[in-house]
Design a protein around this motif. Sequence first.
Motif, PDB file in Angstrom:
ATOM      1  N   GLY A 172     -58.850 -74.743   0.613  1.00 14.57           N
ATOM      2  CA  GLY A 172     -57.895 -73.357   0.783  1.00 14.57           C
ATOM      3  C   GLY A 172     -57.249 -72.635   0.066  1.00 14.57           C
ATOM      4  N   VAL A 173     -56.956 -71.732  -0.056  1.00 21.44           N
ATOM      5  CA  VAL A 173     -56.487 -71.359  -1.355  1.00 21.44           C
ATOM      6  C   VAL A 173     -55.057 -70.230  -0.950  1.00 21.44           C
ATOM      7  N   PHE A 174     -54.447 -70.927  -0.906  1.00 16.50           N
ATOM      8  CA  PHE A 174     -52.804 -69.853  -0.627  1.00 16.50           C
ATOM      9  C   PHE A 174     -52.098 -68.880  -1.658  1.00 16.50           C
ATOM     10  N   TYR A 175     -52.157 -67.732  -1.844  1.00 15.92           N
ATOM     11  CA  TYR A 175     -51.216 -67.122  -2.266  1.00 15.92           C
ATOM     12  C   TYR A 175     -49.869 -66.664  -1.869  1.00 15.92           C
ATOM     13  N   ALA A 176     -48.953 -66.774  -3.222  1.00 16.30           N
ATOM     14  CA  ALA A 176     -47.412 -66.805  -2.777  1.00 16.30           C
ATOM     15  C   ALA A 176     -47.081 -66.334  -4.064  1.00 16.30           C
ATOM     16  N   ILE A 177     -46.778 -65.293  -4.199  1.00 14.66           N
ATOM     17  CA  ILE A 177     -46.785 -64.674  -5.564  1.00 14.66           C
ATOM     18  C   ILE A 177     -45.788 -63.653  -5.735  1.00 14.66           C
ATOM     19  N   GLY A 178     -45.246 -63.284  -4.919  1.00 14.65           N
ATOM     20  CA  GLY A 178     -44.804 -62.544  -3.889  1.00 14.65           C
ATOM     21  C   GLY A 178     -45.387 -61.045  -3.339  1.00 14.65           C
ATOM     22  N   HIS A 179     -44.733 -59.953  -2.745  1.00 14.28           N
ATOM     23  CA  HIS A 179     -45.083 -58.984  -2.008  1.00 14.28           C
ATOM     24  C   HIS A 179     -44.810 -57.509  -2.873  1.00 14.28           C
ATOM     25  N   ILE A 180     -45.578 -56.630  -2.337  1.00 21.48           N
ATOM     26  CA  ILE A 180     -45.443 -55.181  -2.732  1.00 21.48           C
ATOM     27  C   ILE A 180     -45.240 -54.669  -1.921  1.00 21.48           C
ATOM     28  N   PRO A 181     -44.071 -53.540  -1.930  1.00 18.53           N
ATOM     29  CA  PRO A 181     -43.323 -53.025  -0.827  1.00 18.53           C
ATOM     30  C   PRO A 181     -44.314 -51.308  -0.673  1.00 18.53           C
ATOM     31  N   ASN A 182     -45.150 -50.842  -0.085  1.00 11.71           N
ATOM     32  CA  ASN A 182     -45.416 -49.949  -0.358  1.00 11.71           C
ATOM     33  C   ASN A 182     -44.751 -48.412  -0.179  1.00 11.71           C
ATOM     34  N   THR A 183     -43.688 -48.421  -1.044  1.00 15.29           N
ATOM     35  CA  THR A 183     -43.068 -47.225  -1.068  1.00 15.29           C
ATOM     36  C   THR A 183     -43.609 -45.855  -1.851  1.00 15.29           C
ATOM     37  N   ASP A 184     -44.799 -46.578  -2.227  1.00 13.67           N
ATOM     38  CA  ASP A 184     -44.942 -45.033  -3.446  1.00 13.67           C
ATOM     39  C   ASP A 184     -45.609 -43.085  -3.144  1.00 13.67           C
ATOM     40  N   MET A 185     -44.978 -43.332  -1.835  1.00 11.77           N
ATOM     41  CA  MET A 185     -45.100 -42.634  -0.524  1.00 11.77           C
ATOM     42  C   MET A 185     -43.727 -41.575  -1.111  1.00 11.77           C
ATOM     43  N   LEU A 186     -42.484 -42.455  -1.115  1.00 11.91           N
ATOM     44  CA  LEU A 186     -41.416 -41.852  -1.108  1.00 11.91           C
ATOM     45  C   LEU A 186     -40.969 -41.323  -3.060  1.00 11.91           C
ATOM     46  N   GLY A 187     -41.440 -41.284  -3.524  1.00  9.10           N
ATOM     47  CA  GLY A 187     -40.789 -41.800  -4.984  1.00  9.10           C
ATOM     48  C   GLY A 187     -39.016 -41.853  -4.972  1.00  9.10           C
ATOM     49  N   GLY A 188     -38.255 -41.502  -5.757  1.00  8.50           N
ATOM     50  CA  GLY A 188     -37.459 -42.328  -5.486  1.00  8.50           C
ATOM     51  C   GLY A 188     -36.285 -41.519  -4.803  1.00  8.50           C
ATOM     52  N   ALA A 189     -36.806 -40.642  -3.213  1.00 11.44           N
ATOM     53  CA  ALA A 189     -35.347 -40.976  -2.644  1.00 11.44           C
ATOM     54  C   ALA A 189     -34.842 -41.691  -1.344  1.00 11.44           C
ATOM     55  N   LEU A 190     -35.597 -42.593  -1.156  1.00 12.60           N
ATOM     56  CA  LEU A 190     -34.540 -43.545  -0.635  1.00 12.60           C
ATOM     57  C   LEU A 190     -34.237 -44.720  -1.522  1.00 12.60           C
ATOM     58  N   PRO A 191     -33.060 -45.642  -0.945  1.00 10.45           N
ATOM     59  CA  PRO A 191     -32.452 -46.248  -1.745  1.00 10.45           C
ATOM     60  C   PRO A 191     -33.259 -48.303  -1.697  1.00 10.45           C
ATOM     61  N   ARG A 192     -33.701 -48.746  -2.626  1.00 13.70           N
ATOM     62  CA  ARG A 192     -33.991 -49.750  -2.812  1.00 13.70           C
ATOM     63  C   ARG A 192     -32.584 -51.149  -3.592  1.00 13.70           C
ATOM     64  N   ASP A 193     -33.525 -51.816  -3.113  1.00 11.01           N
ATOM     65  CA  ASP A 193     -33.366 -53.592  -3.220  1.00 11.01           C
ATOM     66  C   ASP A 193     -34.089 -53.552  -5.101  1.00 11.01           C
ATOM     67  N   ALA A 194     -33.439 -55.115  -6.166  1.00 18.06           N
ATOM     68  CA  ALA A 194     -33.923 -55.052  -7.009  1.00 18.06           C
ATOM     69  C   ALA A 194     -35.126 -55.564  -7.195  1.00 18.06           C
ATOM     70  N   GLN A 195     -36.115 -55.961  -5.511  1.00 21.98           N
ATOM     71  CA  GLN A 195     -37.066 -56.030  -5.579  1.00 21.98           C
ATOM     72  C   GLN A 195     -38.581 -54.746  -4.816  1.00 21.98           C
ATOM     73  N   GLY A 196     -37.603 -53.483  -4.308  1.00 24.02           N
ATOM     74  CA  GLY A 196     -38.476 -52.390  -4.563  1.00 24.02           C
ATOM     75  C   GLY A 196     -38.446 -52.337  -3.506  1.00 24.02           C
ATOM     76  N   TYR A 197     -37.353 -53.228  -2.420  1.00 27.76           N
ATOM     77  CA  TYR A 197     -37.895 -53.523  -1.108  1.00 27.76           C
ATOM     78  C   TYR A 197     -37.312 -51.941  -0.437  1.00 27.76           C
ATOM     79  N   LEU A 198     -37.048 -51.399  -0.020  1.00 21.23           N
ATOM     80  CA  LEU A 198     -35.921 -50.091   1.306  1.00 21.23           C
ATOM     81  C   LEU A 198     -34.882 -51.223   1.324  1.00 21.23           C
ATOM     82  N   THR A 199     -33.344 -49.823   1.883  1.00 18.14           N
ATOM     83  CA  THR A 199     -32.654 -50.782   2.217  1.00 18.14           C
ATOM     84  C   THR A 199     -32.046 -49.669   3.301  1.00 18.14           C
ATOM     85  N   ALA A 200     -31.687 -50.547   4.846  1.00 22.19           N
ATOM     86  CA  ALA A 200     -30.903 -49.820   5.437  1.00 22.19           C
ATOM     87  C   ALA A 200     -30.244 -50.022   6.235  1.00 22.19           C
TER      88      ALA A 200
END
Length: 328
Positions: free
Chosen positions: A249-277
């Motif tokens: 078995g092979v497990f990838y653990a090279i990070g995730h990419i939050p799906n925020t493209d549809m938001l443009g820059g409308a909402l604040p994000r953290d350094a890794q691109g995740y939305l903050t709330a």
Amino acid sequence: MAEALNEQEPGSGAELAVIVGSGVAGLTAAVYAARGNLRPLVFEGPEPGGQLSLTSVVENFPGFPDGINGFDLVDNIRLQAERFGARCVAHSVTGIDFGQRPFVLLTDGDPAQRRAHSVIIASGARARMLGLPAEGEMLGRGLSTCATCDGAFFKERRVIVVGGGDSAMEDAIYLTKFAAEVHVVHRRNLLRASRIMQDRAFAKKEIHFHWNRAPVEFLRDPGGKLTGLRVRATDTGDGAPLEEIPADGVFYAIGHIPNTDMLGGALPRDAQGYLTAHGVRSAIPGVFIAGDVADHRYQQAATAAGTGCAAAMEAEDWLEEQGLLHRA
Ligand code: NAP
């Protein structure tokens, strides 16, 4: 229970609540919003069912002592939401104009012009992939992006974890509960993981490190079953011979990419691109956030369900504050 005064505002055709995403977070929000009489409209997005629908058996979602197939779990939540009046459409939201109220939604071909008084963003995150040949084919057939979900299938086997961050160390340590050998393949000779996670991983005799190595291709037997990874050295020139690391078995653990493209820059994000709330309330009144799109820490179906529930309850309260609902 709240009642809609004007579910479709005359002339505007605005929805009370639109949910962006149909993973566990979005569909749980849909169950609660539907039961709150918001008749939510769920945009299923490019991956209906979200990441869980790619998982074979989910053994850690509360309430299923024998586990449940990931696809069945999300499909059940969808049926539950629809039973109470949620509507799911097989389209993606590609943009949202937050400058107008009701908000205006841009979609990938939904024929209806959609506007919404409130929006719940539950668009999830996708595991970062390496782009190796046959990667899509191997997913769920020896390749996994979720050690917590799939680790137990590798009892007494040999597995590879790709990555050098906290997730990779956590996954490697977790996998020692099941696998006989865990091989960590990392592209550098220094881990990105925190010291404490490194120390825990180094202390495990089952974990072996392959430094300065990057995967090149999957090894497979004639039947297509995964038998290991071919890797290249990253610290020598291109001429260095490739190596083979056998594994089941092979497990990838090279990070995730939050799906925020549809938001443009409308909402604040953290350094890794995740939305903050603030909890599940975003910086824009009437916009709520649930699930992995704002969570790089837990990323579990159970936590996604929890924030989906909270987001719908907050949306209901907010709509009531705006005079769009009244409690029965
Ligand atoms: P991460 O910190 O971004 O680490 C990703 C790892 O994958 C890095 O080692 C990186 O290599 C490697 N990588 C990325 N792209 C690659 C590629 N194309 N080929 C080969 N390797 C590649 O992500 P994470 O480990 O998922 O952690 C995300 C966040 O969650 C971090 O803030 C982390 O601290 C946190 N977290 C904490 C815990 C905990 O405290 N228990 C557990 C999990 C996650 P390089 O190092 O060379 O860049």
